[in-house]
Design a protein around this motif. Structure first.
Motif, PDB file in Angstrom:
ATOM      1  N   SER A 178      49.378  42.513  33.779  1.00  0.00           N
ATOM      2  CA  SER A 178      48.020  42.539  34.328  1.00  0.00           C
ATOM      3  C   SER A 178      46.969  42.305  33.253  1.00  0.00           C
ATOM      4  O   SER A 178      45.783  42.160  33.585  1.00  0.00           O
ATOM      5  N   ARG A 180      37.633  47.813  32.815  1.00  0.00           N
ATOM      6  CA  ARG A 180      38.200  48.065  34.132  1.00  0.00           C
ATOM      7  C   ARG A 180      37.999  49.511  34.569  1.00  0.00           C
ATOM      8  O   ARG A 180      37.856  49.821  35.740  1.00  0.00           O
ATOM      9  N   PRO A 207      40.925  45.743  40.410  1.00  0.00           N
ATOM     10  CA  PRO A 207      40.129  44.731  39.726  1.00  0.00           C
ATOM     11  C   PRO A 207      38.792  44.425  40.396  1.00  0.00           C
ATOM     12  O   PRO A 207      37.893  43.949  39.719  1.00  0.00           O
ATOM     13  N   HIS A 258      40.391  44.715  29.832  1.00  0.00           N
ATOM     14  CA  HIS A 258      41.160  43.480  29.986  1.00  0.00           C
ATOM     15  C   HIS A 258      41.488  42.922  28.606  1.00  0.00           C
ATOM     16  O   HIS A 258      40.596  42.769  27.775  1.00  0.00           O
ATOM     17  N   TYR A 267      41.761  37.691  40.102  1.00  0.00           N
ATOM     18  CA  TYR A 267      41.005  38.134  38.929  1.00  0.00           C
ATOM     19  C   TYR A 267      41.963  38.132  37.750  1.00  0.00           C
ATOM     20  O   TYR A 267      43.192  38.114  37.950  1.00  0.00           O
ATOM     21  N   ALA A 268      41.423  38.201  36.545  1.00  0.00           N
ATOM     22  CA  ALA A 268      42.301  38.203  35.378  1.00  0.00           C
ATOM     23  C   ALA A 268      43.320  39.341  35.461  1.00  0.00           C
ATOM     24  O   ALA A 268      44.483  39.159  35.109  1.00  0.00           O
ATOM     25  N   THR A 269      42.895  40.496  35.968  1.00  0.00           N
ATOM     26  CA  THR A 269      43.774  41.658  35.914  1.00  0.00           C
ATOM     27  C   THR A 269      44.467  41.993  37.236  1.00  0.00           C
ATOM     28  O   THR A 269      45.274  42.914  37.280  1.00  0.00           O
ATOM     29  N   GLY A 270      44.153  41.290  38.309  1.00  0.00           N
ATOM     30  CA  GLY A 270      44.780  41.612  39.584  1.00  0.00           C
ATOM     31  C   GLY A 270      44.310  40.688  40.691  1.00  0.00           C
ATOM     32  O   GLY A 270      43.686  39.655  40.425  1.00  0.00           O
TER      33      GLY A 270
END
Lengths: 554, 554
Positions: free
Chosen positions: A164, A225, A243, A271, B442-445
């Motif tokens: 992630s 985040r 997110p 991130h 999204y970058a993280t999820g």
């Protein structure tokens, strides 16, 4: 960091003879005077922490983690604005925190905040100490004592999720330490403000740090985040549902920018991304700042994807393009405005972004100046504050300030700020060199960063305060934000009511009342007029303010 | 929109014989029963707005802009969740607003809010009426009356700045109307949620709408630069200092997601961009959802730049790849998971982004399925809710819900939600079709969006409420957000304490106390338990709650 410098004594480089000559001949700086200061000549305020409080707080953190040592208190007495550094040289008594605590857990911090709420002790959270707006200078206010709460023991990396792209970093980790821990796992945060060598993860979050790679990786507030914040009312974890969420207002946006006035940030989940395969560099020169700014706007609005993109105005470019030994010597200063670009990522990604960006810059009047100026910028990117140390010691006045605005308003704001700086400093009887660059671009606007060099007059503190006041008024009157990435602290506090309207200030006061009913957290910062001491609306405050009524409705 | 449908009667398409047969044979839906409802048979609550209040409010907005007309009240009585639509069919009395007001200025709204604060009248701001979470359903709560405040007269475009890419849009503008006004100037907003045909600019902001182009243009909350919000305490303009600022917490992030509980948003200044030169389309098929999700993750984390990227799971893909006439007919359902991509921008930009994305998708197991499925998706993108109208009328249960989580948690959350839906609906005695897609990355999820089709039992309202409760608990227990883009309203309110922690709820209550001390704004929404009625901390509330103490410290 030495108490009265940005860097250490060893880092400080003597000014080149040509710069010294320039300061002396053109600006009238008395470069023969010794403006350095010795630690043992500093008059520090006496510690006012009572024995009972010392015993109680020592019991919470462990005796070895509470100190009233002079050097430790001095190191947390001032930030690193030029005003801060000049204050050490002015010979007046310096107010220092009454003690320094270094807790090791959220539970300890909660116990400290509870004790201090009940015993009229103000608490100033401390990370790297690099504030340039008075953000960590201890204000006792109406409290009996003030302690500095050092976060250095929150230095772990936890819960790394490479899939992630997430990692939880301790708030006390410095920029280099955080990057080292991430690099062990093949990861990078990519946040490089000028304060990077000293500043901390928690500080980045609570001051909304921007970072020189913001075009590629976003501002620090874009990377966050989730935060862990210890408030006098308990521990809180805004952002856990990201997110992205539509579950009401985004509460982590309240914590970011709060500058230690709502609670103590102890951990930040951010991130992170793989260390880039490649970095590509290219510098360009534009005939004018207007043409360069227009090209930067096109690049950002079309999304061509540089990791770094910056543009210096004519004066800053001339200085950057001249070797420091030659400054003041050459009658033929380099012409035009220097633009730096850097591209990172996979080989394919960086190459395609570079090509698309380059084409757009060339189509908008830029001329390539090759890799060298871009690499030189990167090598020296953290060096300017150390140069300031030498300039201040030499009797020059040197400071920076910054703002941001819409693209269409850039010419007006740049002119207004430049005029205000020149007028105010000329009025104090000195020539002034005003340099400006764009270092952060957004679809709708950009930042403007100003550096000035002038001669100190007899009272450089008042000299700069007067100039800063005039330029701050010019910023507010010409559509700029009072701060794009330096935060508010004490120095920008008088402009917050203009910036966020009276109802915005009241909203922040209400939030502070909820989280910090006794008002002990970093009083005198961020919130204008009387907000350090919060009127307790529920009448249950532990600071003797019970019965003070809240602000009236309508 | 017809009161009991998403769309109009004309838009409603009869179900194809194959779908009807599927519903009837596989799910046991009694497709012969008539589930439609006539307007004149609806039992609507009587208006309880007193004559004095009617006269006073009529004086503020003008008599012609205050109505107690049955049709007007019906049209603002319920949103468009399946629960809402089923309620019309259930035969019980429907609570409607006591009157509908359509003010024309911020001054009028302020006067309305002041009058209502002083006279125990709740106010529900109304935009397009498309809430699927109960967000606009009028709750009288402990107030004497409740009025719907319609924003349709806030329909102007102002202060267009094409250089900075900014325009101020009236909160009452629908998606198509806003895009039409922008298109006249060669500009586009690029925000296309499924509710686009009816939903409004103000609604997008206060519910944190995501929009199908979020990969390219961001969520609506990313596009907002400034809001104008009228609160009972005055007019407020958070965000005026952007494009980016370090001047404290970001107060516009408090207004976004506030769902009309803090004030009435009247204008939104947003980032707009030139109408793209070109759009490119390509669909791909992955062997499995896991492989597809992994490819989407790589695309977003490497930043290859699609404007739209979506991935359907096996069941949704099979249905999307089959023509509606053939659903239920073919024994050979298409295999694999369908991925849709769209690229927009200049010719060069779209081409390079398409190539880079395509290469990464192919390298991660995707196989091109050509342009056609992507174009077909775009053509039908706003059609699903109209199909739901037909399904509900035919006696089927059809609803959607959504969440979001970290990339590493996608498999766990998808399985948990799917299991909860299947179990709960099977327990109610019906087969269920559960479809899922990723529509926001999204970058993280990413988000996960679920659609279910089942048979209604004898009490479909209770049937779905029970299933929704089980699936909401599964979301909270498995690391998802209770809502990624549908907002909170009444339906997600019970899960807010889990989502943002008790201290987060208290923070929101404190903010509401500051902005809406009498608690008149959209009571019973967003803030759980007693927060519609705000305890007035300062004892100056106009709603007779004076003396109720605020929440206790610590």
């Amino acid at each position: 960091m030495r108490f009265d410098l940005w860097g250490t004594r060893d880092e400080a480089k003597p000014l080149s003879p040509s710069i010294t000559k320039l300061l002396s001949r053109v600006m009238g700086v008395d470069t023969d005077r010794d403006n350095t200061v010795e630690a043992d000549r500093i008059v520090l305020s006496e510690s006012r922490l009572g024995e009972a409080a010392k015993a109680a707080l020592g019991k919470i953190v462990g005796e070895a983690k509470l100190t009233q040592d002079r050097d430790q208190r001095m190191a947390r007495a001032r930030g690193k604005s030029s005003l801060d550094l000049l204050e050490w040289r002015a010979g007046e008594e310096i107010s220092a925190p009454d003690a320094v605590l270094a807790p090791g857990s959220e539970e300890e911090i909660l116990a400290i905040l509870e004790y201090c709420s009940d015993n009229r002790i103000a608490v100033v959270p401390f990370g790297g100490g690099t504030s340039v707006v008075g953000g960590i200078n201890p204000a006792r206010g109406e409290f009996d004592a003030v302690v500095s709460l050092d976060l250095r023991r929150f230095d772990a990396i936890e819960d790394v999720d490479p899939v992630s792209g997430l990692a939880t970093l301790g708030a006390g980790l410095s920029g280099p330490h955080a990057e080292m821990l991430l690099a062990d796992r093949g990861l990078q945060l990519g946040h490089f403000p000028q304060s990077f060598p000293y500043a901390t993860i928690g500080g980045f979050a609570v001051t909304r740090s921007a970072g020189q790679n913001s075009a590629g990786y976003g501002r620090f507030d874009d990377m966050v985040r989730e935060l862990t914040i210890v408030t006098p009312r308990g521990v809180f974890h805004p952002g856990k549902q990201s997110p992205a969420s539509a579950a009401g207002p985004d509460l982590k946006e309240i914590v970011m920018g709060s500058e230690g006035t709502f609670g103590v940030v102890t951990r930040v989940r951010v991130h992170v991304h793989p260390i880039p395969q490649v970095k590509r560099y290219e510098a360009f020169v534009f005939p004018s700042f207007a043409e360069g700014a227009n090209a930067l706007r096109e690049v950002e609005q079309q999304g061509t994807g540089p990791t770094v993109i910056r543009l210096s105005d004519e004066i800053e470019s001339a200085i950057n393009l001249t070797s420091s030994d030659a400054i003041g010597e050459s009658s033929q200063a380099p012409q035009g405005c220097l633009c730096i670009t850097v591209f990172e990522g996979t080989f394919e990604h960086a190459a395609s972004r570079h090509e698309e960006t380059r084409n757009l810059i060339l189509a908008n009047g830029g001329v390539s100046a090759g890799e060298a100026p871009a690499r030189k910028w990167e090598e020296g990117r953290f060096g300017a504050p150390v140069l300031r140390d030498s300039l201040l010691d030499a009797g020059a006045l040197c400071e920076t300030l910054e703002t941001a605005t819409d693209w269409s308003n850039v010419p007006r704001l740049k002119a207004a700020v430049g005029d205000a700086l020149a007028t105010a400093l000329n009025d104090s009887g000195t020539m002034v060199l005003v340099m400006c660059h764009i270092s952060h671009v957004y679809a709708t606007g950009c930042s403007l960063y100003f550096t000035i060099v002038a001669a100190q007059d007899d009272n450089p503190l008042e000299q700069w305060r007067a100039a800063k006041k005039k330029v701050s008024q010019a910023i507010e009157a010409n559509g700029g934000t009072i701060t794009h990435h330096h935060a508010v602290g004490t120095d920008h506090m008088p402009y917050m009511t203009d910036e966020i309207e009276p109802l915005g200030v009241e909203l922040l006061r209400g939030i502070k009342r909820t989280l910090d009913p006794a008002g002990i957290l970093n009083p005198g910062k961020l919130l204008p007029a009387g907000s350090g001491k919060c009127a307790s609306a529920s009448g249950e405050s532990g600071t003797g303010q019970a019965g003070t009524s809240g602000s009236s409705a309508r």
